[in-house]
Design a protein around this motif. Structure first.
Motif, PDB file in Angstrom:
ATOM      1  N   ARG A  59      40.594 -52.458  78.196  1.00  0.00           N
ATOM      2  CA  ARG A  59      39.379 -53.197  78.579  1.00  0.00           C
ATOM      3  C   ARG A  59      39.686 -54.685  78.720  1.00  0.00           C
ATOM      4  O   ARG A  59      39.209 -55.340  79.653  1.00  0.00           O
ATOM      5  CB  ARG A  59      38.267 -52.965  77.553  1.00  0.00           C
ATOM      6  CG  ARG A  59      37.567 -51.619  77.707  1.00  0.00           C
ATOM      7  CD  ARG A  59      36.297 -51.534  76.871  1.00  0.00           C
ATOM      8  NE  ARG A  59      36.512 -51.810  75.457  1.00  0.00           N
ATOM      9  CZ  ARG A  59      36.895 -50.914  74.547  1.00  0.00           C
ATOM     10  NH1 ARG A  59      37.112 -49.670  74.903  1.00  0.00           N
ATOM     11  NH2 ARG A  59      37.057 -51.267  73.282  1.00  0.00           N
ATOM     12  N   ALA A  60      40.475 -55.227  77.796  1.00  0.00           N
ATOM     13  CA  ALA A  60      40.828 -56.654  77.852  1.00  0.00           C
ATOM     14  C   ALA A  60      41.644 -56.954  79.110  1.00  0.00           C
ATOM     15  O   ALA A  60      41.453 -57.995  79.756  1.00  0.00           O
ATOM     16  CB  ALA A  60      41.597 -57.057  76.597  1.00  0.00           C
ATOM     17  N   TRP A  61      42.547 -56.051  79.473  1.00  0.00           N
ATOM     18  CA  TRP A  61      43.373 -56.243  80.672  1.00  0.00           C
ATOM     19  C   TRP A  61      42.502 -56.260  81.926  1.00  0.00           C
ATOM     20  O   TRP A  61      42.670 -57.110  82.797  1.00  0.00           O
ATOM     21  CB  TRP A  61      44.428 -55.134  80.760  1.00  0.00           C
ATOM     22  CG  TRP A  61      45.340 -55.234  81.950  1.00  0.00           C
ATOM     23  CD1 TRP A  61      46.186 -56.260  82.266  1.00  0.00           C
ATOM     24  CD2 TRP A  61      45.515 -54.253  82.974  1.00  0.00           C
ATOM     25  NE1 TRP A  61      46.881 -55.972  83.418  1.00  0.00           N
ATOM     26  CE2 TRP A  61      46.484 -54.749  83.871  1.00  0.00           C
ATOM     27  CE3 TRP A  61      44.962 -53.009  83.204  1.00  0.00           C
ATOM     28  CZ2 TRP A  61      46.901 -54.037  84.982  1.00  0.00           C
ATOM     29  CZ3 TRP A  61      45.375 -52.295  84.317  1.00  0.00           C
ATOM     30  CH2 TRP A  61      46.335 -52.813  85.200  1.00  0.00           C
ATOM     31  N   PHE A  62      41.563 -55.310  82.008  1.00  0.00           N
ATOM     32  CA  PHE A  62      40.671 -55.275  83.172  1.00  0.00           C
ATOM     33  C   PHE A  62      39.783 -56.512  83.234  1.00  0.00           C
ATOM     34  O   PHE A  62      39.398 -56.949  84.317  1.00  0.00           O
ATOM     35  CB  PHE A  62      39.800 -54.012  83.160  1.00  0.00           C
ATOM     36  CG  PHE A  62      40.526 -52.770  83.612  1.00  0.00           C
ATOM     37  CD1 PHE A  62      41.295 -52.748  84.761  1.00  0.00           C
ATOM     38  CD2 PHE A  62      40.422 -51.595  82.878  1.00  0.00           C
ATOM     39  CE1 PHE A  62      41.949 -51.604  85.176  1.00  0.00           C
ATOM     40  CE2 PHE A  62      41.072 -50.437  83.282  1.00  0.00           C
ATOM     41  CZ  PHE A  62      41.838 -50.445  84.440  1.00  0.00           C
ATOM     42  N   ALA A  63      39.464 -57.091  82.091  1.00  0.00           N
ATOM     43  CA  ALA A  63      38.532 -58.225  82.030  1.00  0.00           C
ATOM     44  C   ALA A  63      39.181 -59.564  82.357  1.00  0.00           C
ATOM     45  O   ALA A  63      38.489 -60.505  82.742  1.00  0.00           O
ATOM     46  CB  ALA A  63      37.888 -58.302  80.642  1.00  0.00           C
ATOM     47  N   ARG A  64      40.504 -59.679  82.196  1.00  0.00           N
ATOM     48  CA  ARG A  64      41.127 -60.986  82.428  1.00  0.00           C
ATOM     49  C   ARG A  64      41.789 -61.045  83.809  1.00  0.00           C
ATOM     50  O   ARG A  64      42.271 -60.042  84.319  1.00  0.00           O
ATOM     51  CB  ARG A  64      42.111 -61.326  81.316  1.00  0.00           C
ATOM     52  CG  ARG A  64      43.349 -60.511  81.242  1.00  0.00           C
ATOM     53  CD  ARG A  64      44.258 -60.949  80.078  1.00  0.00           C
ATOM     54  NE  ARG A  64      45.316 -59.981  79.898  1.00  0.00           N
ATOM     55  CZ  ARG A  64      45.330 -59.032  78.978  1.00  0.00           C
ATOM     56  NH1 ARG A  64      44.343 -58.914  78.121  1.00  0.00           N
ATOM     57  NH2 ARG A  64      46.335 -58.192  78.901  1.00  0.00           N
ATOM     58  N   PRO A  65      41.812 -62.255  84.386  1.00  0.00           N
ATOM     59  CA  PRO A  65      42.452 -62.397  85.701  1.00  0.00           C
ATOM     60  C   PRO A  65      43.969 -62.299  85.574  1.00  0.00           C
ATOM     61  O   PRO A  65      44.530 -62.500  84.497  1.00  0.00           O
ATOM     62  CB  PRO A  65      42.037 -63.809  86.131  1.00  0.00           C
ATOM     63  CG  PRO A  65      41.811 -64.534  84.852  1.00  0.00           C
ATOM     64  CD  PRO A  65      41.288 -63.511  83.879  1.00  0.00           C
ATOM     65  N   VAL A  66      44.609 -61.990  86.688  1.00  0.00           N
ATOM     66  CA  VAL A  66      46.066 -61.997  86.742  1.00  0.00           C
ATOM     67  C   VAL A  66      46.496 -63.456  86.809  1.00  0.00           C
ATOM     68  O   VAL A  66      46.040 -64.209  87.676  1.00  0.00           O
ATOM     69  CB  VAL A  66      46.586 -61.203  87.957  1.00  0.00           C
ATOM     70  CG1 VAL A  66      48.095 -61.344  88.096  1.00  0.00           C
ATOM     71  CG2 VAL A  66      46.172 -59.739  87.841  1.00  0.00           C
TER      72      VAL A  66
END
Length: 180
Positions: free
Chosen positions: A77-84
Motif C-alpha cells: 500500500r505504501a509503495w502504491f501511495a508514493r511517487p516514483v
C-alpha cells in the motif's frame, strides 16, 4: 518496476509459487522485463527475511507457496501511495555514449546518433504494432490493459528518445558549423 514490489503486488490476491510469480510478472509487463526464476526466488528470500512474505505450505505439485504478511500488505500500500522518485535519475547508456563520443578522437558523433535513430525507429514501430494488438484484445481480455500500459510507456519513451536525438543532431551541426 521494482521486482520486490511487483512480487508483493502479485501475491496480494493469494499465495503463489515462484515460477508462477515469474510467469505472471512477465505477462503483466508484456514480456518487456523478463525475469529468471532464480531472481524471483532470491527476491522472495529477501522478502521473507524482511517479514513481508511467509512460506504458506506447498501445492499439489509440492511447490512452496508464498503469501503476504500484514507487513507485506502495508509495504505494498505504501509503495502504491508514493511517487516514483526522480531526484536521482538512472544512468542512461545512450546519454553516456554520446557524451563520451563528443570528445573521442576518430568518432563521428553524428553517425552514432544516426545508428541510434534507426534503432529507435525500428523499436518504436514494433511497440506501436504491439500496442495496437493489445488494444484490440483489451475488449475481450481486460487483463491486456496492464500490458497495454507498459507498451504505451515504451512508445512514449521511444518517441522522447527520437526527439532528443533530433536535438542532439541539431546541436552537433551548429557546433560543427561554428568550428569551421
Amino acid at each position: 518496476m521494482s521486482i520486490r514490489h511487483g512480487l508483493l503486488a502479485l501475491l496480494e490476491p493469494g499465495a503463489r509459487y515462484g515460477s508462477r510469480l515469474r510467469t505472471e510478472f512477465e505477462k503483466r509487463t508484456g514480456g518487456t522485463w523478463p525475469l529468471n526464476v532464480g531472481q524471483v526466488y532470491t527476491t522472495l528470500g529477501r522478502l521473507e527475511r524482511d517479514g513481508l512474505v511467509v512460506q504458506d505450505g506447498v501445492d499439489d505439485a509440492d511447490r512452496v507457496l508464498y503469501a503476504l504478511t500484514d507487513a507485506g500488505r502495508a509495504e505494498l500500500r505504501a509503495w502504491f501511495a508514493r511517487p516514483v522518485e526522480r531526484a536521482s535519475p538512472p544512468r542512461d547508456e545512450l546519454a553516456i555514449k554520446l557524451a563520451m563520443a563528443v570528445g573521442a578522437p576518430g568518432v563521428d558523433v553524428r553517425e552514432v546518433v544516426g545508428v541510434q535513430r534507426r534503432h529507435v525507429a525500428e523499436a518504436l514501430h514494433d511497440y506501436v504494432r504491439q500496442r495496437a494488438e493489445a488494444l484490440a484484445r483489451t475488449h475481450e481480455h481486460p487483463e491486456e490493459t496492464a500490458r497495454l500500459l507498459v507498451l504505451e510507456q515504451l512508445v512514449f519513451h521511444a518517441e522522447a528518445e527520437s526527439r532528443w536525438l533530433d536535438i542532439c543532431e541539431a546541436r552537433l551541426l551548429r557546433l560543427n558549423r561554428a568550428g569551421e
